[in-house]
Design a protein around this motif. Structure first.
Motif, PDB file in Angstrom:
ATOM      1  N   GLY A   1     -13.023  13.496  70.492  1.00 29.59           N
ATOM      2  CA  GLY A   1     -13.746  12.667  71.444  1.00 29.59           C
ATOM      3  C   GLY A   1     -13.269  12.932  72.857  1.00 29.59           C
ATOM      4  N   SER A   2     -13.207  11.877  73.662  1.00 24.63           N
ATOM      5  CA  SER A   2     -12.875  12.007  75.083  1.00 24.63           C
ATOM      6  C   SER A   2     -11.384  11.916  75.375  1.00 24.63           C
ATOM      7  N   TRP A   3     -10.562  11.718  74.371  1.00 19.02           N
ATOM      8  CA  TRP A   3      -9.146  11.448  74.619  1.00 19.02           C
ATOM      9  C   TRP A   3      -8.449  12.481  75.499  1.00 19.02           C
ATOM     10  N   PRO A   4      -8.652  13.778  75.320  1.00 22.86           N
ATOM     11  CA  PRO A   4      -7.942  14.735  76.181  1.00 22.86           C
ATOM     12  C   PRO A   4      -8.346  14.668  77.648  1.00 22.86           C
ATOM     13  N   ASN A   5      -9.457  14.009  77.948  1.00 22.65           N
ATOM     14  CA  ASN A   5      -9.965  13.959  79.325  1.00 22.65           C
ATOM     15  C   ASN A   5      -9.468  12.756  80.116  1.00 22.65           C
ATOM     16  N   TYR A   6      -8.748  11.844  79.482  1.00 22.94           N
ATOM     17  CA  TYR A   6      -8.247  10.669  80.182  1.00 22.94           C
ATOM     18  C   TYR A   6      -7.058  11.030  81.066  1.00 22.94           C
ATOM     19  N   TYR A   7      -6.669  10.112  81.946  1.00 22.16           N
ATOM     20  CA  TYR A   7      -5.563  10.404  82.847  1.00 22.16           C
ATOM     21  C   TYR A   7      -4.260  10.588  82.066  1.00 22.16           C
ATOM     22  N   ASP A   8      -3.356  11.356  82.673  1.00 26.05           N
ATOM     23  CA  ASP A   8      -2.178  11.852  81.959  1.00 26.05           C
ATOM     24  C   ASP A   8      -1.313  10.750  81.368  1.00 26.05           C
ATOM     25  N   SER A   9      -1.171   9.647  82.084  1.00 24.47           N
ATOM     26  CA  SER A   9      -0.225   8.604  81.667  1.00 24.47           C
ATOM     27  C   SER A   9      -0.855   7.527  80.788  1.00 24.47           C
ATOM     28  N   LEU A  10      -2.113   7.707  80.408  1.00 21.93           N
ATOM     29  CA  LEU A  10      -2.788   6.678  79.616  1.00 21.93           C
ATOM     30  C   LEU A  10      -2.031   6.390  78.331  1.00 21.93           C
ATOM     31  N   ARG A  11      -1.837   5.115  78.077  1.00 19.24           N
ATOM     32  CA  ARG A  11      -1.214   4.673  76.837  1.00 19.24           C
ATOM     33  C   ARG A  11      -2.105   3.620  76.208  1.00 19.24           C
ATOM     34  N   LEU A  12      -2.050   3.544  74.887  1.00 18.35           N
ATOM     35  CA  LEU A  12      -2.785   2.485  74.204  1.00 18.35           C
ATOM     36  C   LEU A  12      -2.272   1.122  74.663  1.00 18.35           C
ATOM     37  N   PHE A  13      -3.155   0.151  74.603  1.00 17.51           N
ATOM     38  CA  PHE A  13      -2.758  -1.221  74.922  1.00 17.51           C
ATOM     39  C   PHE A  13      -2.306  -1.973  73.678  1.00 17.51           C
TER      40      PHE A  13
END
Length: 378
Positions: free
Chosen positions: A62-74
């Motif tokens: 899906g889109s996960w590799p396109n998110y910002y570098d530091s994104l973490r799950l909530f």
């Protein structure tokens, strides 16, 4: 015209049966190979259908590799695994990052034994006499018993209309295009939006730049941990399963989970929040109190809209481009369904832990629809 003979009638019914058999053996086309599409594919396989997953990107993530570098799950790893799949390889109480989740989803894809075609963007879906024809950007036409739209929203960032935007000579970008704070060192940055991503990115930028969050209403920070336990201990115990109409009143108005010391940053003045500015000028923004301020970058963390343009010719979307559905089942097109919509049926609908329930919910009517053609009832 003479009525058909019994022989002609039998031949006609044979042709109908052959057509129905061919119909039921067509694939159920699932658009999108993120957590939602892959979970739907597993549910389709278990329901006796033949799933075919089409993914625009190069990986089944899906889109996960396109998110910002530091994104973490909530949510912590222990509450984020796909039901029926292995646990996420991380500390159960840690909040896994973007790349960990991308690899996890790719591993799930490999485990479920369904066909996934990457680098296959869907351009259009049109109705057929039986089912649908799915057209890809490369010109392929795929006959489908039904369609599941699981393409998420990352491809359709919401860009609000702000007065004077065309006059502004600084940088304006959506959080979909943000990767890391390095390009913004020393800048004056305004982050528009008061959701989780806006605060997370604003907090990160505030370590290297002067940052204000501009929002229409105050930000309501909720501590991620209470009495030493993550909030998801309580959410997964019951809140996840509430119908949308029951929990909606509790999540309105800038609700943000504080997983990174956000409250301390606001209290210390490292990060501040102001009412949304009233417009741009050539060099900056005009605040609500009448003051003007020079600004280098405005980052729009203003959300997304469902990425469903390929369904525009079906009459399946409303005037805003949102799907007409009930619980993920199209209310305008039999054989069309959705997974991964925010709050589709529950609080957890578009999460790793929650999408499986929605996938199971839509698969029963899709299987019944396909069986109806096989038996001649549809």
């Amino acid at each position: 015209m003479d009525p058909p003979t019994r022989h002609q009638f039998v031949i006609s019914r044979c042709y109908d049966t052959i057509a129905a058999m061919a119909f039921i053996h067509r694939p159920l086309v699932i658009i999108g190979a993120g957590q939602s599409g892959l979970t739907a594919a597993r549910a389709a396989r278990d329901a006796g259908l033949t799933p075919l997953v089409l993914e625009a990107g190069p990986r089944a993530t899906g889109s996960w590799p396109n998110y910002y570098d530091s994104l973490r799950l909530f949510s912590p790893a222990r509450f984020s695994a796909i039901p029926g799949h292995r646990p996420i390889e991380a500390d159960p109480d840690d909040y896994p990052g973007r790349d960990v989740i991308a690899d996890y989803i790719e591993g799930f894809s490999a485990s479920i034994d369904v066909e996934v075609r990457t680098n296959t963007r869907v351009a259009d879906v049109e109705p057929a006499e039986h089912g649908y024809v799915v057209h890809t950007a490369t010109g392929e036409a795929i006959e489908a018993v039904g369609v599941v739209a699981a393409s998420g929203s990352f491809g359709t960032p919401h860009l609000p209309t702000l007065p004077g935007r065309n006059e502004f000579t600084g940088n304006v970008l959506h959080v979909a295009d943000y990767r890391n704070p390095e390009p913004y060192v020393g800048q004056r940055v305004i982050v528009v939006g008061g959701g989780n991503s806006a605060v997370q990115v604003g907090h990160e930028l505030a370590q290297v730049a002067t940052v204000t969050l501009a929002t229409r209403q105050p930000i309501n920070l909720v501590d991620q941990r209470r009495d030493g336990r993550d909030l998801h201990h309580f959410l997964t115990a019951g809140f996840d399963h509430l119908p949308v109409e029951w929990f909606a009143p509790f999540i309105t108005g800038g609700l943000v989970l504080d997983i990174g010391g956000y409250r301390k940053s606001f209290d210390a003045g490292v990060l501040d929040r102001r009412p949304l500015f009233t417009g741009f000028d050539a060099h900056g923004v005009l605040w609500a109190d009448g003051t003007r301020e020079r600004v280098d970058t405005v980052l729009l963390a203003t959300g997304y809209r469902p990425n469903l343009g390929y369904l525009s010719g079906l009459g399946a979307l409303d005037e805003t481009g949102a799907p007409r559905h009930t619980g993920g089942i199209s209310t305008t097109r039999p054989g069309l369904a959705y997974v991964g919509l925010e709050f589709q049926r529950s609080f957890a609908s578009n999460t790793l832990r929650g999408v499986g329930a929605d996938a199971g919910h839509i698969m029963a009517p899709l299987a019944a629809y396909a069986a109806g053609f096989h038996t001649g009832l549809v």
